[in-house]
Motif scaffolding. Structure first.
Motif, PDB file in Angstrom:
ATOM      1  N   ALA A  40      24.245  36.529  49.883  1.00 35.78           N
ATOM      2  CA  ALA A  40      23.799  37.857  50.287  1.00 35.78           C
ATOM      3  C   ALA A  40      23.342  38.625  49.062  1.00 35.78           C
ATOM      4  O   ALA A  40      23.728  38.308  47.931  1.00 35.78           O
ATOM      5  N   ARG A  41      22.505  39.639  49.290  1.00 34.08           N
ATOM      6  CA  ARG A  41      22.038  40.498  48.208  1.00 34.08           C
ATOM      7  C   ARG A  41      22.950  41.710  48.071  1.00 34.08           C
ATOM      8  O   ARG A  41      23.537  42.176  49.051  1.00 34.08           O
ATOM      9  N   ALA A  42      23.056  42.215  46.857  1.00 31.65           N
ATOM     10  CA  ALA A  42      23.890  43.383  46.606  1.00 31.65           C
ATOM     11  C   ALA A  42      23.306  44.619  47.298  1.00 31.65           C
ATOM     12  O   ALA A  42      22.099  44.746  47.463  1.00 31.65           O
ATOM     13  N   GLY A  43      24.200  45.488  47.717  1.00 32.03           N
ATOM     14  CA  GLY A  43      23.754  46.737  48.316  1.00 32.03           C
ATOM     15  C   GLY A  43      24.660  47.215  49.427  1.00 32.03           C
ATOM     16  O   GLY A  43      25.402  46.427  50.028  1.00 32.03           O
ATOM     17  N   PHE A  44      24.639  48.524  49.679  1.00 30.43           N
ATOM     18  CA  PHE A  44      25.367  49.156  50.778  1.00 30.43           C
ATOM     19  C   PHE A  44      26.878  48.954  50.693  1.00 30.43           C
ATOM     20  O   PHE A  44      27.590  49.089  51.686  1.00 30.43           O
ATOM     21  N   GLY A  45      27.404  48.613  49.492  1.00 27.09           N
ATOM     22  CA  GLY A  45      28.829  48.419  49.327  1.00 27.09           C
ATOM     23  C   GLY A  45      29.377  47.153  49.944  1.00 27.09           C
ATOM     24  O   GLY A  45      30.582  46.911  49.915  1.00 27.09           O
ATOM     25  N   LEU A  46      28.499  46.314  50.522  1.00 26.91           N
ATOM     26  CA  LEU A  46      28.950  45.088  51.167  1.00 26.91           C
ATOM     27  C   LEU A  46      29.019  43.920  50.188  1.00 26.91           C
ATOM     28  O   LEU A  46      29.819  43.008  50.370  1.00 26.91           O
ATOM     29  N   VAL A  47      28.167  43.945  49.185  1.00 27.08           N
ATOM     30  CA  VAL A  47      28.129  42.885  48.181  1.00 27.08           C
ATOM     31  C   VAL A  47      28.095  43.528  46.807  1.00 27.08           C
ATOM     32  O   VAL A  47      27.195  44.323  46.519  1.00 27.08           O
ATOM     33  N   GLU A  48      29.086  43.212  45.959  1.00 31.40           N
ATOM     34  CA  GLU A  48      29.118  43.795  44.625  1.00 31.40           C
ATOM     35  C   GLU A  48      30.009  42.963  43.714  1.00 31.40           C
ATOM     36  O   GLU A  48      30.897  42.253  44.177  1.00 31.40           O
ATOM     37  N   ALA A  49      29.740  43.054  42.432  1.00 29.98           N
ATOM     38  CA  ALA A  49      30.579  42.445  41.399  1.00 29.98           C
ATOM     39  C   ALA A  49      30.590  43.391  40.217  1.00 29.98           C
ATOM     40  O   ALA A  49      29.581  43.570  39.545  1.00 29.98           O
ATOM     41  N   ARG A  50      31.722  44.023  39.988  1.00 28.99           N
ATOM     42  CA  ARG A  50      31.812  45.009  38.919  1.00 28.99           C
ATOM     43  C   ARG A  50      32.069  44.346  37.574  1.00 28.99           C
ATOM     44  O   ARG A  50      32.614  43.256  37.492  1.00 28.99           O
ATOM     45  N   GLU A  51      31.683  45.051  36.524  1.00 33.42           N
ATOM     46  CA  GLU A  51      32.015  44.635  35.174  1.00 33.42           C
ATOM     47  C   GLU A  51      33.312  45.325  34.744  1.00 33.42           C
ATOM     48  O   GLU A  51      33.668  46.376  35.260  1.00 33.42           O
ATOM     49  N   GLY A  52      34.012  44.722  33.802  1.00 30.60           N
ATOM     50  CA  GLY A  52      35.195  45.339  33.245  1.00 30.60           C
ATOM     51  C   GLY A  52      36.498  44.861  33.849  1.00 30.60           C
ATOM     52  O   GLY A  52      37.553  44.984  33.234  1.00 30.60           O
ATOM     53  N   ASP A  53      36.465  44.335  35.058  1.00 34.01           N
ATOM     54  CA  ASP A  53      37.665  43.795  35.691  1.00 34.01           C
ATOM     55  C   ASP A  53      37.242  42.930  36.872  1.00 34.01           C
ATOM     56  O   ASP A  53      36.083  42.936  37.270  1.00 34.01           O
ATOM     57  N   THR A  54      38.194  42.197  37.435  1.00 28.68           N
ATOM     58  CA  THR A  54      37.893  41.310  38.553  1.00 28.68           C
ATOM     59  C   THR A  54      37.728  42.123  39.828  1.00 28.68           C
ATOM     60  O   THR A  54      38.688  42.724  40.318  1.00 28.68           O
ATOM     61  N   HIS A  55      36.516  42.162  40.332  1.00 31.08           N
ATOM     62  CA  HIS A  55      36.236  42.888  41.573  1.00 31.08           C
ATOM     63  C   HIS A  55      34.936  42.338  42.134  1.00 31.08           C
ATOM     64  O   HIS A  55      33.842  42.760  41.748  1.00 31.08           O
ATOM     65  N   ALA A  56      35.055  41.364  43.033  1.00 36.12           N
ATOM     66  CA  ALA A  56      33.882  40.746  43.636  1.00 36.12           C
ATOM     67  C   ALA A  56      34.035  40.771  45.147  1.00 36.12           C
ATOM     68  O   ALA A  56      35.082  40.384  45.682  1.00 36.12           O
ATOM     69  N   ARG A  57      32.995  41.221  45.839  1.00 42.45           N
ATOM     70  CA  ARG A  57      32.968  41.253  47.303  1.00 42.45           C
ATOM     71  C   ARG A  57      31.647  40.671  47.778  1.00 42.45           C
ATOM     72  O   ARG A  57      30.600  40.930  47.190  1.00 42.45           O
ATOM     73  N   LEU A  58      31.726  39.893  48.854  1.00 41.47           N
ATOM     74  CA  LEU A  58      30.525  39.314  49.427  1.00 41.47           C
ATOM     75  C   LEU A  58      30.747  39.133  50.925  1.00 41.47           C
ATOM     76  O   LEU A  58      31.506  38.250  51.339  1.00 41.47           O
ATOM     77  N   ASP A  59      30.124  40.001  51.719  1.00 39.12           N
ATOM     78  CA  ASP A  59      30.083  39.825  53.174  1.00 39.12           C
ATOM     79  C   ASP A  59      31.474  39.614  53.773  1.00 39.12           C
ATOM     80  O   ASP A  59      31.704  38.710  54.560  1.00 39.12           O
TER      81      ASP A  59
END
Length: 265
Positions: free
Chosen positions: A20-39
């Motif tokens: 999936a593509r990033a956007g709308f808070g549904l898909v994201e991977a932050r820098e600085g700590d472990t935080h990955a979300r996908l669908d």
């Protein structure tokens, strides 16, 4: 993203992947700590504790993974060389012996689980040399509370292009190993009925003075993730044994580049 569950009792590998593509808070991977979300899938760290959730069509899991040890740098302060050239390397650390509680779901049936886990985090812009086709890698939680990571990068003729490893002892002391100290000798092989690719599923491993054999929980642990990561590979649960002590650890074996040379972006 991809997820898999090796079900030894049923002799089956459950697997799924998402793109999936990033956007709308549904898909994201932050820098600085472990935080990955996908669908709906996620892997996050909160107050030092990891949480992960996967919900696929036929299986899923919700797990909390609590560190019992500090992160283990692999290589020189986390600089892990993957070839003779200095730029052929990665940033790399592991978090072995995580304490796990949670649940797994298979075909709608939920089951509480506990156990131990291993988290790997590795990143690179020049992982494989042109002469390399893939790697054999292990991460083993040892029964004495130690940990072992080892790998070999394979050349196009099947020989070892580079190798390395890290051993953490029960007292927390750590030792790094280079190409002359690490061997992964392939043993029994298994051929996939789906792709026709043949993989070595048993190994004799030497890391320094430590010598052990690896045996898979089951042979068929192949993942076809060409729709997400672009690769077909074997990755599955294994047991580590020695002749004099029997079972000394459990972990994962990953084999890439056997059907075709691994192409990394």
């Amino acid at each position: 993203a991809h997820a898999a569950l090796s079900d030894r009792r049923r002799g089956r590998l459950w697997k799924a992947q998402r793109v999936a593509r990033a956007g709308f808070g549904l898909v994201e991977a932050r820098e600085g700590d472990t935080h990955a979300r996908l669908d709906g899938w996620r892997l996050e760290r909160r107050s030092g504790v990891y949480e992960t959730r996967v919900a696929a069509e036929e299986f899923g899991f919700e797990l909390t993974l609590r560190p019992t040890q500090p992160p283990m740098p692999n290589g020189r302060d986390g600089y892990s060389q993957k070839g003779p050239r200095p730029e052929s390397a990665s940033g790399y650390y592991s978090v072995p012996n995580l304490r796990v509680v949670g649940s797994i779901v298979r075909q709608g049936r939920r089951e509480a689980v506990t156990g131990d886990a291993w988290l790997d985090h590795e990143w690179s812009s020049a992982y494989l040399d042109e002469e390399a086709v893939g790697w054999d890698w292990i991460g083993i939680n040892l029964t004495d509370a130690g940990a072992l990571m080892a790998f070999r990068i394979r050349g196009r003729d099947g020989s070892t292009h580079w190798a390395g490893g890290t051993l953490r002892r029960p007292d927390g002391t750590r030792e790094d190993f280079g190409p002359g100290d690490v061997t992964l000798e392939p043993g029994r092989r298994w051929r996939s009925p789906r792709t026709g690719i043949e993989y070595p599923v048993e190994f004799v491993v030497r890391v320094g003075a430590l010598r052990l054999t690896l045996e898979p929980l089951m042979d068929d642990q192949e993942s076809d993730t060409r729709n997400s990561t672009g690769a077909v590979y074997w990755e599955g649960a294994v047991e580590a044994k020695t002749e004099d002590r029997g079972l000394i650890g459990r972990g994962y074996l990953e084999l890439t580049g056997y059907g075709a040379p691994l192409e990394l972006p």
